[in-house]
Design a protein around this motif. Structure first.
Motif, PDB file in Angstrom:
ATOM      1  N   ARG A 185      24.064 -12.642 -21.737  1.00 53.37           N
ATOM      2  CA  ARG A 185      23.586 -13.344 -22.949  1.00 53.37           C
ATOM      3  C   ARG A 185      23.541 -14.749 -23.004  1.00 53.37           C
ATOM      4  O   ARG A 185      22.802 -15.612 -23.591  1.00 53.37           O
ATOM      5  CB  ARG A 185      24.484 -12.483 -24.112  1.00 53.37           C
ATOM      6  CG  ARG A 185      24.559 -13.185 -25.523  1.00 53.37           C
ATOM      7  CD  ARG A 185      25.163 -12.425 -26.372  1.00 53.37           C
ATOM      8  NE  ARG A 185      26.503 -12.431 -26.223  1.00 53.37           N
ATOM      9  CZ  ARG A 185      27.485 -13.546 -26.216  1.00 53.37           C
ATOM     10  NH1 ARG A 185      27.043 -14.818 -26.641  1.00 53.37           N
ATOM     11  NH2 ARG A 185      28.640 -13.612 -25.972  1.00 53.37           N
ATOM     12  N   THR A 186      24.778 -15.182 -22.454  1.00 52.80           N
ATOM     13  CA  THR A 186      25.072 -16.729 -22.621  1.00 52.80           C
ATOM     14  C   THR A 186      24.021 -17.452 -21.679  1.00 52.80           C
ATOM     15  O   THR A 186      23.697 -18.598 -22.082  1.00 52.80           O
ATOM     16  CB  THR A 186      26.594 -17.260 -22.493  1.00 52.80           C
ATOM     17  OG1 THR A 186      26.924 -16.567 -21.258  1.00 52.80           O
ATOM     18  CG2 THR A 186      27.309 -16.567 -23.480  1.00 52.80           C
ATOM     19  N   LYS A 187      23.579 -16.988 -20.550  1.00 58.29           N
ATOM     20  CA  LYS A 187      22.812 -17.760 -19.624  1.00 58.29           C
ATOM     21  C   LYS A 187      21.392 -17.635 -20.349  1.00 58.29           C
ATOM     22  O   LYS A 187      20.612 -18.657 -20.070  1.00 58.29           O
ATOM     23  CB  LYS A 187      22.690 -16.986 -18.384  1.00 58.29           C
ATOM     24  CG  LYS A 187      23.871 -17.233 -17.271  1.00 58.29           C
ATOM     25  CD  LYS A 187      23.550 -16.865 -15.934  1.00 58.29           C
ATOM     26  CE  LYS A 187      24.679 -17.330 -15.292  1.00 58.29           C
ATOM     27  NZ  LYS A 187      24.354 -17.293 -13.814  1.00 58.29           N
ATOM     28  N   ILE A 188      20.956 -16.692 -21.050  1.00 59.61           N
ATOM     29  CA  ILE A 188      19.626 -16.567 -21.260  1.00 59.61           C
ATOM     30  C   ILE A 188      19.597 -17.370 -22.700  1.00 59.61           C
ATOM     31  O   ILE A 188      18.598 -18.020 -23.151  1.00 59.61           O
ATOM     32  CB  ILE A 188      18.949 -15.272 -21.600  1.00 59.61           C
ATOM     33  CG1 ILE A 188      18.999 -14.544 -20.169  1.00 59.61           C
ATOM     34  CG2 ILE A 188      18.017 -15.018 -22.324  1.00 59.61           C
ATOM     35  CD1 ILE A 188      18.368 -13.166 -20.272  1.00 59.61           C
ATOM     36  N   GLY A 189      20.665 -17.577 -23.488  1.00 62.00           N
ATOM     37  CA  GLY A 189      20.740 -18.159 -24.591  1.00 62.00           C
ATOM     38  C   GLY A 189      20.351 -17.174 -26.012  1.00 62.00           C
ATOM     39  O   GLY A 189      19.949 -17.792 -26.931  1.00 62.00           O
ATOM     40  N   LEU A 190      20.150 -15.953 -25.649  1.00 63.13           N
ATOM     41  CA  LEU A 190      19.700 -14.977 -26.919  1.00 63.13           C
ATOM     42  C   LEU A 190      20.591 -13.838 -26.865  1.00 63.13           C
ATOM     43  O   LEU A 190      20.867 -13.383 -25.522  1.00 63.13           O
ATOM     44  CB  LEU A 190      18.245 -14.532 -26.627  1.00 63.13           C
ATOM     45  CG  LEU A 190      16.994 -15.581 -26.540  1.00 63.13           C
ATOM     46  CD1 LEU A 190      15.927 -14.898 -26.054  1.00 63.13           C
ATOM     47  CD2 LEU A 190      16.869 -15.966 -28.135  1.00 63.13           C
ATOM     48  N   SER A 191      20.811 -13.123 -27.639  1.00 63.06           N
ATOM     49  CA  SER A 191      21.480 -11.694 -27.933  1.00 63.06           C
ATOM     50  C   SER A 191      20.415 -10.754 -27.643  1.00 63.06           C
ATOM     51  O   SER A 191      20.763  -9.561 -27.176  1.00 63.06           O
ATOM     52  CB  SER A 191      22.557 -11.585 -28.982  1.00 63.06           C
ATOM     53  OG  SER A 191      21.899 -11.912 -30.133  1.00 63.06           O
ATOM     54  N   GLU A 192      19.137 -11.090 -28.412  1.00 64.33           N
ATOM     55  CA  GLU A 192      18.150 -10.044 -28.355  1.00 64.33           C
ATOM     56  C   GLU A 192      16.748 -10.699 -28.593  1.00 64.33           C
ATOM     57  O   GLU A 192      16.637 -11.623 -28.838  1.00 64.33           O
ATOM     58  CB  GLU A 192      18.454  -8.818 -29.260  1.00 64.33           C
ATOM     59  CG  GLU A 192      18.425  -9.361 -30.818  1.00 64.33           C
ATOM     60  CD  GLU A 192      18.625  -8.072 -31.594  1.00 64.33           C
ATOM     61  OE1 GLU A 192      19.864  -7.687 -32.002  1.00 64.33           O
ATOM     62  OE2 GLU A 192      17.634  -7.750 -32.120  1.00 64.33           O
ATOM     63  N   GLU A 193      15.782  -9.965 -28.066  1.00 71.55           N
ATOM     64  CA  GLU A 193      14.579 -10.539 -28.469  1.00 71.55           C
ATOM     65  C   GLU A 193      13.599  -9.192 -28.445  1.00 71.55           C
ATOM     66  O   GLU A 193      13.820  -8.060 -27.810  1.00 71.55           O
ATOM     67  CB  GLU A 193      14.079 -11.278 -26.993  1.00 71.55           C
ATOM     68  CG  GLU A 193      14.176 -10.828 -25.977  1.00 71.55           C
ATOM     69  CD  GLU A 193      13.556 -12.396 -24.674  1.00 71.55           C
ATOM     70  OE1 GLU A 193      12.726 -12.727 -25.062  1.00 71.55           O
ATOM     71  OE2 GLU A 193      13.993 -12.132 -23.672  1.00 71.55           O
ATOM     72  N   VAL A 194      12.455  -9.365 -29.160  1.00 68.84           N
ATOM     73  CA  VAL A 194      11.385  -8.256 -29.066  1.00 68.84           C
ATOM     74  C   VAL A 194      10.183  -8.774 -28.241  1.00 68.84           C
ATOM     75  O   VAL A 194       9.825  -9.859 -28.624  1.00 68.84           O
ATOM     76  CB  VAL A 194      11.036  -7.946 -30.572  1.00 68.84           C
ATOM     77  CG1 VAL A 194      10.070  -6.793 -30.725  1.00 68.84           C
ATOM     78  CG2 VAL A 194      12.116  -7.388 -31.403  1.00 68.84           C
ATOM     79  N   VAL A 195       9.788  -7.883 -27.456  1.00 71.79           N
ATOM     80  CA  VAL A 195       8.648  -8.322 -26.555  1.00 71.79           C
ATOM     81  C   VAL A 195       7.372  -7.189 -26.514  1.00 71.79           C
ATOM     82  O   VAL A 195       7.819  -6.064 -26.872  1.00 71.79           O
ATOM     83  CB  VAL A 195       9.279  -8.597 -24.810  1.00 71.79           C
ATOM     84  CG1 VAL A 195      10.111  -9.442 -24.991  1.00 71.79           C
ATOM     85  CG2 VAL A 195       9.696  -7.263 -24.658  1.00 71.79           C
ATOM     86  N   GLU A 196       6.334  -7.597 -26.228  1.00 70.48           N
ATOM     87  CA  GLU A 196       5.267  -6.740 -26.223  1.00 70.48           C
ATOM     88  C   GLU A 196       4.953  -6.827 -24.592  1.00 70.48           C
ATOM     89  O   GLU A 196       4.774  -7.689 -23.829  1.00 70.48           O
ATOM     90  CB  GLU A 196       4.037  -7.309 -26.558  1.00 70.48           C
ATOM     91  CG  GLU A 196       2.925  -6.388 -26.940  1.00 70.48           C
ATOM     92  CD  GLU A 196       3.242  -5.053 -27.794  1.00 70.48           C
ATOM     93  OE1 GLU A 196       2.530  -3.923 -27.452  1.00 70.48           O
ATOM     94  OE2 GLU A 196       3.954  -5.312 -28.670  1.00 70.48           O
ATOM     95  N   LEU A 197       5.179  -5.568 -23.822  1.00 70.17           N
ATOM     96  CA  LEU A 197       5.228  -5.430 -22.490  1.00 70.17           C
ATOM     97  C   LEU A 197       3.610  -5.433 -21.911  1.00 70.17           C
ATOM     98  O   LEU A 197       2.816  -4.633 -22.617  1.00 70.17           O
ATOM     99  CB  LEU A 197       5.700  -4.138 -21.991  1.00 70.17           C
ATOM    100  CG  LEU A 197       7.203  -4.020 -21.967  1.00 70.17           C
ATOM    101  CD1 LEU A 197       7.788  -2.666 -21.534  1.00 70.17           C
ATOM    102  CD2 LEU A 197       7.999  -5.078 -21.531  1.00 70.17           C
TER     103      LEU A 197
END
Lengths: 154, 83
Positions: free
Chosen positions: B10-22
């Motif tokens: 989480r800290t490396k990416i800088g996000l705790s969550e994201e919504v993506v379209e595969l």
């Protein structure tokens, strides 16, 4: 039963509630995990336990159900805390009860070994060297592997 | 798909969550990790070493060959350190 909570717990009160009026229990084993003030040679000022709400409860319940199936237990309880904790504070409580001590001892050790390698919690600690994520220990994997009897689950 | 990140991932990416379209060619956990690494340098760095990335699909541990779809909740995290 399992509980995931931020608040501290009272071991004596938990044991009383746990036993209730069940007079068939002949042995009760209690494990309490505490925050140490040293880790990997550095002083630990504070610790924060992050977890994955939802999956944490699900995994703890699966682990508990497996212990209930493998040993003749009267009951078992897991309470695990999350959030900010200071050295000396309680992190986890595991209680197992059975008619005779051997099952209660074995099941308790099984639960602690398995929850350490399966329940989604992560320790972040503050030390004089800076803040850091605690690394998983291979000795914990080895301890959990002792209990593997087949390839089911995970 | 909802993706959750925990601990140092989480800290490396800088996000705790994201919504993506595969995209259509992402059908397994392994495909998903490959695809996420191309989203940017932080994703690439956080997910570089697969040996320290654990995956849960809908709150159950999943292996690299497990199927995934847009309807799933996937969590990526390092080996656990509770107890």
């Amino acid at each position: 039963m399992i509980r995931v909570q931020q608040e501290d717990f009272d071991v004596g009160a938990e044991i009383s509630n746990f036993v209730g009026s069940d007079k068939s229990i002949g042995a009760l084993v209690t494990f309490v995990g505490l925050v140490r003030d040293m880790n990997d040679g550095d002083a630990v000022a504070d610790m924060t336990l992050e977890h994955y709400p939802g999956m944490t409860e699900k995994m703890l319940e699966q682990i508990r159900a497996e212990a209930m199936e493998r040993w003749p237990l009267s009951a078992s309880l897991i309470v695990h805390r999350y959030g900010r904790l200071a050295p000396g504070e309680k992190i986890v409580l595991v209680i197992t009860a059975s008619a005779h001590r051997q099952s209660a001892f074995e099941a308790n050790e099984f639960l602690v070994d398995w929850l350490k390698t399966k329940a989604p919690f992560w320790k972040h600690e503050e030390t004089p060297e800076g803040a850091r994520w605690v690394s998983a220990r291979s000795s914990d994997d080895a301890a959990a592997a002792r209990w593997a009897r087949d390839s089911q689950k995970q | 798909m909802k993706i959750l990140y925990f601990a140092w991932i989480r800290t490396k990416i800088g996000l705790s969550e994201e919504v993506v379209e595969l995209p259509g060619d992402v059908s397994t956990v392994s495909d998903l990790l490959d695809w996420l690494r191309q989203r940017g340098p932080q994703h690439a760095d956080a997910l570089e070493d697969e040996s320290v990335v654990r995956v849960a699909v809908n709150e159950e541990y999943a292996q690299l060959d497990a199927p995934v779809s847009n309807a799933d909740e996937v969590a990526l995290f390092p080996p656990v350190t509770g107890g």
